[in-house]
Design a protein around this motif. Structure first.
Motif, mmCIF file in Angstrom:
data_model
loop_
_atom_site.group_PDB
_atom_site.id
_atom_site.type_symbol
_atom_site.label_atom_id
_atom_site.label_comp_id
_atom_site.label_asym_id
_atom_site.label_seq_id
_atom_site.Cartn_x
_atom_site.Cartn_y
_atom_site.Cartn_z
ATOM 1 N N ILE A 253 -0.199 -42.931 -4.873
ATOM 2 C CA ILE A 253 0.329 -42.274 -6.073
ATOM 3 C C ILE A 253 -0.783 -41.500 -6.774
ATOM 4 C CG2 ILE A 253 1.342 -42.653 -8.358
ATOM 5 C CD1 ILE A 253 2.780 -45.102 -7.168
ATOM 6 N N GLU A 254 -1.953 -42.106 -6.843
ATOM 7 C CA GLU A 254 -3.112 -41.443 -7.458
ATOM 8 C C GLU A 254 -3.391 -40.100 -6.791
ATOM 9 O OE1 GLU A 254 -7.883 -42.432 -8.022
ATOM 10 O OE2 GLU A 254 -6.757 -43.198 -6.304
ATOM 11 N N ARG A 255 -3.350 -40.069 -5.464
ATOM 12 C CA ARG A 255 -3.618 -38.833 -4.741
ATOM 13 C C ARG A 255 -2.545 -37.783 -5.019
ATOM 14 N NH1 ARG A 255 -5.711 -42.607 -0.892
ATOM 15 N NH2 ARG A 255 -3.732 -42.770 0.253
ATOM 16 N N ARG A 256 -1.289 -38.220 -5.129
ATOM 17 C CA ARG A 256 -0.220 -37.267 -5.435
ATOM 18 C C ARG A 256 -0.358 -36.740 -6.860
ATOM 19 N NH1 ARG A 256 4.831 -36.421 -3.152
ATOM 20 N NH2 ARG A 256 3.792 -37.179 -1.268
ATOM 21 N N VAL A 257 -0.740 -37.601 -7.779
ATOM 22 C CA VAL A 257 -0.976 -37.156 -9.159
ATOM 23 C C VAL A 257 -2.086 -36.110 -9.186
ATOM 24 C CG1 VAL A 257 -1.794 -37.872 -11.451
ATOM 25 C CG2 VAL A 257 -0.127 -39.282 -10.226
ATOM 26 N N THR B 68 -3.397 -43.162 -13.683
ATOM 27 C CA THR B 68 -2.502 -43.773 -12.697
ATOM 28 C C THR B 68 -2.433 -45.276 -12.911
ATOM 29 O OG1 THR B 68 -2.982 -42.046 -11.061
ATOM 30 C CG2 THR B 68 -2.069 -44.114 -10.239
ATOM 31 N N ALA B 69 -3.585 -45.910 -13.070
ATOM 32 C CA ALA B 69 -3.596 -47.360 -13.284
ATOM 33 C C ALA B 69 -2.903 -47.727 -14.583
ATOM 34 C CB ALA B 69 -5.042 -47.863 -13.301
ATOM 35 N N LEU B 70 -3.148 -46.949 -15.626
ATOM 36 C CA LEU B 70 -2.564 -47.266 -16.925
ATOM 37 C C LEU B 70 -1.046 -47.143 -16.897
ATOM 38 C CD1 LEU B 70 -3.022 -47.879 -19.975
ATOM 39 C CD2 LEU B 70 -3.086 -45.404 -20.333
ATOM 40 N N TYR C 268 6.559 -36.508 -14.327
ATOM 41 C CA TYR C 268 7.455 -36.010 -13.288
ATOM 42 C C TYR C 268 7.718 -37.073 -12.226
ATOM 43 C CZ TYR C 268 8.753 -33.593 -8.970
ATOM 44 O OH TYR C 268 9.365 -33.225 -7.791
ATOM 45 N N LEU C 269 6.687 -37.737 -11.769
ATOM 46 C CA LEU C 269 6.862 -38.760 -10.732
ATOM 47 C C LEU C 269 7.672 -39.946 -11.251
ATOM 48 C CD1 LEU C 269 3.335 -38.762 -9.046
ATOM 49 C CD2 LEU C 269 5.455 -37.739 -8.184
ATOM 50 N N LEU C 270 7.591 -40.211 -12.558
ATOM 51 C CA LEU C 270 8.390 -41.286 -13.142
ATOM 52 C C LEU C 270 9.835 -40.858 -13.378
ATOM 53 C CD1 LEU C 270 5.972 -42.873 -15.793
ATOM 54 C CD2 LEU C 270 6.353 -43.523 -13.413
ATOM 55 N N GLY C 271 10.110 -39.582 -13.182
ATOM 56 C CA GLY C 271 11.480 -39.095 -13.374
ATOM 57 C C GLY C 271 11.809 -38.781 -14.813
#
Length: 788
Positions: A23-27, A65-67, A93-96
């Motif tokens: 997820i971090e890499r996508r962010v 990302t961690a937070l 965006y990733l959270l919708g």
């Protein structure tokens, strides 16, 4: 300080860590691509650079990302570093919670804002940021407001107030004013995460100040956590020769260390070996030989990019509830990007080839680059779980609090507007249902701004009850500090005052409790806290500012304390109504109306510019007796009223004024009539701001529809066409241009009088004479205005 990086029971297991890393890499990709698309691909009609901060965003990716994906809760409120706004966009965006269509609208009208904005972004934002340091300090005062609401109404959020800030922001003085403020001590629900990338806008910072900063925060009562080295480096430190590696990195000049990012293996190794003695050089060389081909990546293994370490630090911060926590997370500016660590990478943008390379490295294609994770994937499930955890339960808005239109019909013989507000507050303290929601704030000027009576009645707010000590002489001020007190006393910091007011004015939204925050400060120092005042207004907060005393009417204090530009501030700031009353009941009506408007859907804050000058109340009492209180009150609240009416004629002039200058203007009108045969009307602008805005709004009706009918403005109603050709003299205890707009509004010539140079000390009459504000000078200006 902590840098152990040992996973706590709350931290996710290894497979979950791998999911977070993906997820971090996508962010990282989305944040970088959002900026890239806005600059390289979106058509630009004006040819100007769109801008954005890919390197500053990249350094925050791991922390955010961690937070957001693991630690954050629905009740938490977050202030995001301005230059990391694309990271926030990517996560939302990733959270919708942000529609995909917005990803290509960065810095476009109606699109994603350059910096997080509560009022302008197309998704909910907790804290606006942009002015470096101010948005970072705001959550600390949000925690203070939460403590206040919890103590008085039991409605604290139960969440944390979190700031994500860059290390360069710690150069901002306002942050230290906030940290050192006694009222912010012990706020265990405050958390700061510092992106320590050791770069500012212009350069690689030559001196690492982290150690000194950590000691300063510890001295201020904060828990300090440090994430300096990642697990790979710590493992290397534990091997033979590891202490040499650590010493070399610790002692290496920051510019040299940053220059090694992207350097060849040989250059990195030689820089680490340097001028070590032969024995030490051999030991460290043997250690580095075990990392052949990886020395460059090894030295970049910093704690601020180690997700397990970050999760551990967040858990430690959450476990400590008796004091604020700050985490210094060492990061790389431009993390995982080709521009990592470059001295001028602050506004540097990746080119097309670099973007293509990053896309391919992350396993994406032009067809899939904007996609979120599939819902059934581990990453999709993690995002869904985070969204569910962060979902806030809607709560009803607080009930409307009734604010009386007036409190008294009495007119003292002489009154001072500053003292009138003190009496109004004392009267409010007796109104059940309203009194308990009024909170005053002052930066160590409570007594000198006439809040003493209110404080004696309601007490001073503190986290704990403090013993009261009686001095040798009885004090007129009863300084009783308890959690139930309704006055918040701050140290001498106008920035802190406006930050506190801004957060108290948002409790209606965050805690669903209506407060009526009222802040008092010396009017000359409104400008000293201007950045925080603008921040509060931009954030949509509502509060009352009492600027007192003001102008050169504070004659004995000299130019340093004689405010002249504050009316311009009041006139020009959105979300703030500026008013400058002359008389007692005028002041009372404006303050009560301002409190009522704080609750309106389209309400705004109020700035009352007050004075310590005694003013005879007879003219206003006579006006109310002639016209009736309600008619006068309606005009006062609309912004203007005739104190001395006039009929049109050849030798007729209008004298327009407000506040402290009204008595001099009345005397000038009498002089003109008695000595020159000139009829002079006196127009009082109780709120120059409301008069101008109302006039402008009515005039601009035709911009959308030229055939639309137009209602008259308050200015046009009280100045009918027959009077609009009369010359005007504006008289103001401030810069002369502040009221000069009247000539343009009414289409007539105007002679503006005011204070356009720094003042000096003296008796009132002498000071007025020096600035052409004496009755004689005003009368002379009227004769000049009448000249053809």
């Amino acid at each position: 300080m902590a840098n152990e990086g040992i996973l706590t029971p709350e931290a996710p297991a290894s497979p979950e860590l791998e999911t977070l890393r993906r997820i971090e890499r996508r962010v990282l990709w989305l944040a970088t691509r959002i900026i890239d698309h806005a600059n390289r691909e979106r058509p630009k009609a004006d040819g100007l650079k769109v801008g954005g901060h890919q390197a500053s965003s990249a350094s925050m990716v791991s922390l955010m990302t961690a937070l957001y994906l693991h630690d954050l809760r629905a009740e938490d409120l977050v202030s995001v570093k301005p230059h990391a706004s694309p990271v926030l966009h990517a996560i939302e965006y990733l959270l919708g919670r942000l529609e995909r269509r917005y990803l290509t609208t960065l810095r476009e009208l109606g699109g994603l804002q350059p910096y997080p904005s509560r009022s302008k972004d197309p998704f909910p934002v907790d804290y606006s940021t942009g002015s470096v340091g101010v948005g970072s300090a705001a959550p600390l005062f949000g925690a203070l407001a939460d403590r206040y609401v919890g103590a008085h109404f039991g409605s604290a959020t139960g969440g944390r107030f979190i700031s994500l800030l860059g290390d360069a922001e710690l150069d901002e003085g306002n942050l230290w004013e906030a940290v050192l403020e006694p009222q912010t001590r012990g706020l265990g629900n405050a958390l700061w995460l510092v992106d320590l990338n050791r770069q500012s806008l212009d350069r690689v910072v030559p001196v690492i100040k982290a150690g000194a900063l950590e000691h300063q925060f510890e001295a201020a009562g904060w828990q300090v956590l440090e994430l300096k080295y990642g697990r790979r480096l710590r493992e290397a430190f534990a091997r033979d020769g590891g202490e040499l590696l650590r010493r070399r990195i610790d002692e290496m000049p920051n510019q040299l260390y940053q220059s090694l990012f992207g350097a060849s293996e040989e250059v990195v190794v030689e820089a680490l070996l340097g001028d070590l003695p032969a024995t030490e050089r051999r030991r460290l060389g043997d250690l580095l030989a075990g990392y052949r081909g990886e020395a460059g990546s090894l030295i970049q293994d910093l704690g601020g990019h180690d997700l397990a370490d970050i999760l551990d630090a967040l858990a430690s911060a959450r476990a400590r509830a008796d004091r604020p926590t700050i985490v210094f997370a060492y990061t790389i500016k431009g993390y995982r990007l080709p521009i990592a660590g470059r001295p001028l990478n602050h506004s540097m943008l990746l080119n097309g080839e670099q973007i293509d390379g990053l896309r391919g490295e992350l396993g994406l294609t032009p067809e899939t680059e904007w996609e979120a994770f599939p819902p059934e994937s581990p990453e999709g499930r993690a995002c869904h779980e985070a969204r569910a955890r962060l979902e806030r339960t809607p709560r009803p808005s607080p009930a409307r609090v009734v604010v009386p239109a007036s409190l008294s019909a009495r007119d003292p013989e002489v009154a001072v507007t500053q003292e009138v507000v003190g009496r109004v507050l004392l009267d409010l303290s007796r109104i059940e249902g309203l009194a308990e929601r009024v909170v005053t704030v002052s930066p160590d000027v409570s007594v000198s701004t006439n809040l003493g009576g209110w404080i004696n009645k309601v007490g001073v707010f503190g986290a704990e009850e403090e013993p009261a000590y009686e001095g040798a002489e009885a004090s007129p001020l009863a300084w009783r500090v308890t959690p139930r007190g309704r006055h918040i006393e701050l140290g001498i910091s106008e920035m802190n005052l406006f930050l506190a007011l801004g957060q108290l004015g948002l409790t209606r939204e965050y805690q669903r409790e209506q407060l009526f925050p009222i802040g008092a400060l010396y009017d000359p120092f409104v400008a000293r806290g201007l950045d925080a005042l603008i921040y509060g207004l931009y954030s949509g907060s509502r509060f009352v500012v009492l600027g007192t005393p003001s102008g050169i009417s504070l004659s004995r204090e000299g130019g340093a304390h004689q405010s002249t530009i504050t009316p311009s501030i009041g006139l020009e700031l959105p979300g703030l109504a500026y008013a400058e009353p002359t008389y007692a009941r005028e002041t009372e009506w404006l303050l009560l109306d301002g409190l009522r408007r704080l609750q309106e859907p389209d309400g705004e804050s109020l700035y009352l510019r007050l004075t310590t000058k005694p003013v005879a109340q007879g003219p206003f009492a006579d006006l109310c007796a002639r016209r009736g209180d309600e008619a006068v009150r309606a005009d006062v609240l609309a912004g203007a009223y005739w104190l001395r009416e006039v009929e049109p004629g050849p030798d007729t002039v209008v004298l327009a004024t407000c506040g402290a200058m009204t008595p001099e203007v009345l005397v000038a009108a009498e002089l003109l009539e008695a000595e020159e045969g000139v009829a002079a009307g006196v127009l009082c602008l109780s709120s120059p701001d409301r008069i101008y805005r109302d006039w402008r709004a009515r005039r601009l009706t035709h911009l959308d529809d030229l055939s639309a009918s137009r209602e008259l403005s308050q200015l046009e109603r009280i100045v009918p066409p027959a009077l609009r050709t009369l010359p005007i003299v504006t008289v103001h205890d401030g810069a002369s241009h502040a009221l000069a707009f009247l000539g343009g509004c009414l289409g007539t010539r105007v002679v503006p009088l005011g204070v356009d140079c720094f003042g000096q000390a003296g008796d009132l009459a002498s000071v007025y004479e020096a600035h052409d504000l004496s009755p004689g000078a005003i009368a002379t200006a009227a004769l000049v205005a009448l000249e053809p």
